[in-house]
Scaffold this active site. Structure first.
Site, PDB file in Angstrom:
ATOM      1  N   SER A 175      10.835   9.250   1.133  1.00 11.81           N
ATOM      2  CA  SER A 175       9.753   8.696   2.085  1.00 11.81           C
ATOM      3  C   SER A 175      10.589   8.482   3.443  1.00 11.81           C
ATOM      4  O   SER A 175      11.832   8.502   3.524  1.00 11.81           O
ATOM      5  CB  SER A 175       9.136   7.336   1.675  1.00 11.81           C
ATOM      6  N   ASP A 176       9.907   8.101   4.556  1.00 13.37           N
ATOM      7  CA  ASP A 176      10.623   7.855   5.699  1.00 13.37           C
ATOM      8  C   ASP A 176      10.654   6.237   5.596  1.00 13.37           C
ATOM      9  O   ASP A 176      10.135   5.545   4.790  1.00 13.37           O
ATOM     10  CB  ASP A 176       9.850   8.293   7.091  1.00 13.37           C
ATOM     11  N   HIS A 177      11.475   5.589   6.507  1.00 17.24           N
ATOM     12  CA  HIS A 177      12.099   4.283   6.593  1.00 17.24           C
ATOM     13  C   HIS A 177      10.989   3.390   6.433  1.00 17.24           C
ATOM     14  O   HIS A 177       9.898   3.472   7.284  1.00 17.24           O
ATOM     15  CB  HIS A 177      12.802   4.184   7.789  1.00 17.24           C
TER      16      HIS A 177
END
Ligand code: NOJ
Length: 769
Positions: free
Chosen positions: A287-289
């Site tokens: 996932s992104d941040h």
């Protein structure tokens, strides 16, 4: 994807029939390192649920938790990978801690190595402007060599988001607007990072991003939604991610945006059906941040528990900088809401990626031994300056050159002005990894070295990048202790007066203007593409001097250049050109290098014309150049079309193209047709140009674009030299996604257009049978 049973269990089930179950279980405790699936199965079989969930956690060093706590968690086997450390010295104790854990599963170290690691290369738009895959590959290979030598195993790159809206700050990171060019670069970058194999000591695993369609956020506003027809998605925006996957990218970073109502991080169509089932992706999804927590703010998850459940079920293997997998997955599994099989499938991908990185064979593969650590991580000897200079040269695009203002003579007096003329940090551009501003060559330094004693170089800053304190505060928000945008305390009038006085004594003015690097970054969307007023006023004052005015633009997105085009004598687009940028730009200014860059993105005339991209769909009432008329598709108070088109760029020499000739007027399925053109350097010096081939499908079952890039060739020619360029076309080049989303080439007439940019082309027609 159907999760597999662990090997020992499978053997056991079979073995019960044959009476060797005990033997099979014992064998699983001695993992065979050469047999990847068996080895990984045997690990999974012996892991506790907490250890498995630990493998799914990717934590940011510095942000998430204090160092001693990280070491404890690593030793407990509760972390799968980390990011944001850039030295072997920092990474070694973390790997040591992981090696003290019960299962001794190594962790991997990731970082945003986007356009260089210690040596910074031009930003994505700059790399793409070279239209040269060998050059682009060199930048990626050097980045991998430097990053792996710092103990890194993975990069969150390449960024292959197609951007047609320059208001989006991350346009700078990607490679422009065109699916074909960006796909070529995606493939090239993945191969360059991963080298011979992701396991090689000097390779880093590429985690392509941001899957998917992040570049199409509505209105160019970062983190906004994406709503897009499936046809456009498949035709224009998805190909670069697919190209990266097909090139073997070991990772995929999932985008922060929603796609047609479903956030990418909770989108099982995207991650399971498209990525894994249809494209056959084998690797990890991250996932992104903080994206899993954001599912609550998107309003698709009531609470953290639901967010974690949605993400794991959608196919997010690793959660980045997010505690939800750790906090929620155990209870979800116990309650039967998430199957152990789903956890195991994600763990299997994470362990598989580590296996492919070579970390099970040697957890210290890239960290090495302490005795070999560099004494000084920033040592000059660790940089690859000549590669950076060569790549930077090729990234520069000459937009205007009236009366051969350029190249400049190395004599007389030159007035160098502008807030970006001597700003090392801005040379680096955004996402500059472990690059050090002090090691960047500014334009002032580059010009001074190029000139030696041959000419006088005067310098005046002339203006701040902006006088808008709100903008300055915003750009410095994350760096209060070390602000990047440092204001000159003098008044604007005082600074302009100094610059004008300098210009009045000079033979020529070189003005370095544009954006500070933070203006073209994540979370830096803009409503205007103009130069900030402080710089515009400076340029207008300089113009009043009547001296030849050369603009050196530094920026991370197409800018609105109407005034510049009408008033400057020459314009160089240099993007943010990296550690060696100042040398490279000076070489172009003084003619030691003949500029060869071509735009990978259209420059709109004004922000109101966005989106402006060359491969737009046809309409029923097209605007026709020279015959505009009412009731045609245009904005009536401004000329139509881009100010500078895709593929455009000038040279210090001139090139001419012959007519296009085709080997046949007919192409049969399975056959090949050759398109030929002769390009001639009709000018006075050696130079390179890019011969670009576009196709238009004249009649099809769905509306097709006015043209689409299908091939290009960069050609270097001596003065007076000519070369025949041949392109082979097959049915595959004519394929598109029809209304049923099948990729087909439909019989009928096509136009081949060949040019030195996307607008001025020669054409011929042929028929596909
Ligand atoms: C958020 C950004 O969107 C992404 O591109 C980056 O890789 C991560 N942060 C990690 O730094």
């Amino acid at each position: 994807m159907k999760p597999q049973q662990p090997l020992a269990k499978r053997l056991c089930v079979l073995g019960l029939l044959a009476g060797f179950c005990v033997h099979a279980a014992a064998a699983a405790q001695t993992p065979a390192l050469d047999d990847k699936p068996a080895f990984i199965d045997s690990l999974i079989e012996r892991m506790t649920l907490e250890e498995k969930i630990g493998q799914l956690r990717l934590i940011s060093i510095g942000g998430d938790m204090p160092r001693p706590r990280i070491l404890e968690e690593l030793a407990a086997g509760h972390i799968g990978g980390t990011f944001n450390t850039v030295t072997r010295h920092d990474n070694r104790p973390m790997q040591d801690a992981a090696q003290r854990s019960r299962m001794k599963i190594p962790i991997f170290f990731a970082y945003d190595v986007v356009h260089g690691h210690r040596t910074i290369f031009p930003i994505g738009l700059g790399l793409a402007s070279s239209w040269d895959m060998d050059t682009i590959a060199r930048s990626g290979r050097v980045a991998a060599i430097e990053a792996s030598a710092d103990g890194l195993d993975m990069t969150f790159a390449p960024t292959v988001d197609i951007s047609r809206d320059p208001r989006w700050g991350r346009t700078s990171e990607g490679f422009g607007e065109d699916p074909y060019l960006v796909s070529e670069i995606a493939r090239t970058m993945v191969k360059a990072y991963q080298g011979k194999s992701p396991a090689a000591r000097d390779s880093i695993t590429a985690s392509v991003k941001h899957f998917a369609l992040y570049g199409a956020v509505e209105g160019g506003r970062d983190y906004n939604v994406v709503d897009m027809s499936p046809m456009r998605m498949h035709q224009d925006f998805l190909p670069p991610y697919r190209a990266a996957v097909e090139a073997g990218a070991g990772g995929v970073m999932v985008a922060l945006n929603a796609i047609n109502g479903v956030p990418a991080s909770a989108n099982s169509w995207l991650l399971r059906d498209l990525l894994r089932r249809d494209w056959g992706f084998r690797g990890i999804t991250v996932s992104d941040h903080g994206a899993i927590s954001e599912l609550m703010r998107h309003g698709v998850a009531r609470d953290g528990r639901e967010a974690a459940r949605l993400a794991i079920k959608a196919g997010i293997d690793m959660s980045m900088a997010d505690s939800l997998y750790r906090d929620e997955l155990p209870a979800l599994v116990k309650a039967g809401e998430v199957d152990m099989g789903e956890i195991d499938a994600a763990v299997r991908e994470v362990l598989g990626a580590k296996y492919d990185m070579g970390l099970f064979h040697d957890p210290y593969r890239r960290i090495g031994v302490a005795a070999d650590d560099p004494q000084d991580v920033n040592a000059e000897s660790r940089l690859h300056r000549s590669e950076a200079r060569d790549v930077a040269r090729q990234s520069i695009v000459l937009l205007e050159n009236h009366q051969q203002t350029l190249p400049l003579k190395k004599r007389g007096t030159i007035a160098l002005v502008g807030p970006l003329a001597d700003s090392p940090i801005d040379m680096l551009g955004s996402w500059s990894a472990a690059g050090v501003a002090g090691q960047a060559v500014t334009l002032r330094q580059g010009m001074r070295e190029a000139l030696g004693d041959a000419a006088t170089l005067g310098y005046a800053r002339g203006a701040n990048v902006t006088d808008d304190q709100h903008m300055v505060d915003y750009l410095n928000f994350l760096n209060w202790d070390n602000p990047e945008v440092v204001q000159d305390p003098r008044s604007a009038a005082e600074m302009i007066a100094e610059a004008v006085a300098l210009a009045n004594k000079a033979d020529v003015i070189v003005a370095a203007v544009g954006e500070s690097r933070g203006m073209s970054h994540e979370a830096s969307s803009r409503t205007s593409l103009q130069l900030p007023p402080s710089q515009q006023r400076l340029l207008e004052a300089l113009k009043q001097t009547g001296k030849p005015l050369v603009l050196v633009l530094m920026n991370g997105r197409p800018l609105e250049l109407g005034w510049a085009k009408a008033n400057a004598d020459a314009i160089l687009e240099t993007w943010f050109s990296g550690t060696e940028g100042g040398h490279a730009i000076a070489e172009v200014l003084f003619g030691d290098y003949n500029p060869s860059g071509r735009l990978p993105i259209s420059f709109p005339r004004s922000v109101g014309q966005i989106p402006t991209y060359y491969n737009h769909l046809r309409v029923g009432r097209p605007y026709v150049e020279g015959k505009p008329g009412n009731y045609t598709s245009q904005y009536f108070e401004e000329p139509t079309g881009p100010l500078y088109p895709f593929g455009y760029g000038l040279s210090y020499t001139q090139f001419e193209l012959s007519d296009v000739s085709l080997s046949s007027r007919e192409l049969s399925r399975g056959g090949t047709l050759e398109a030929r053109v002769t390009v001639r350097n009709s000018g006075q010096r050696e130079g390179a140009t890019v011969v670009q081939l576009y196709i238009q499908d004249l009649v099809a079952s769905v509306i097709r674009p006015v043209k689409e890039l299908k091939a290009f060739r960069k050609v270097m020619l001596k003065a007076g030299e000519e070369q025949e360029v041949r392109f082979s076309l097959t049915e595959d080049d004519l394929k598109f996604f029809n209304a049923q989303l099948q990729q087909v080439a439909e019989s009928g007439e096509f136009e081949v257009q060949i040019g030195l940019d996307s607008q001025r082309v020669q054409s011929q027609r042929f028929t596909l049978h």
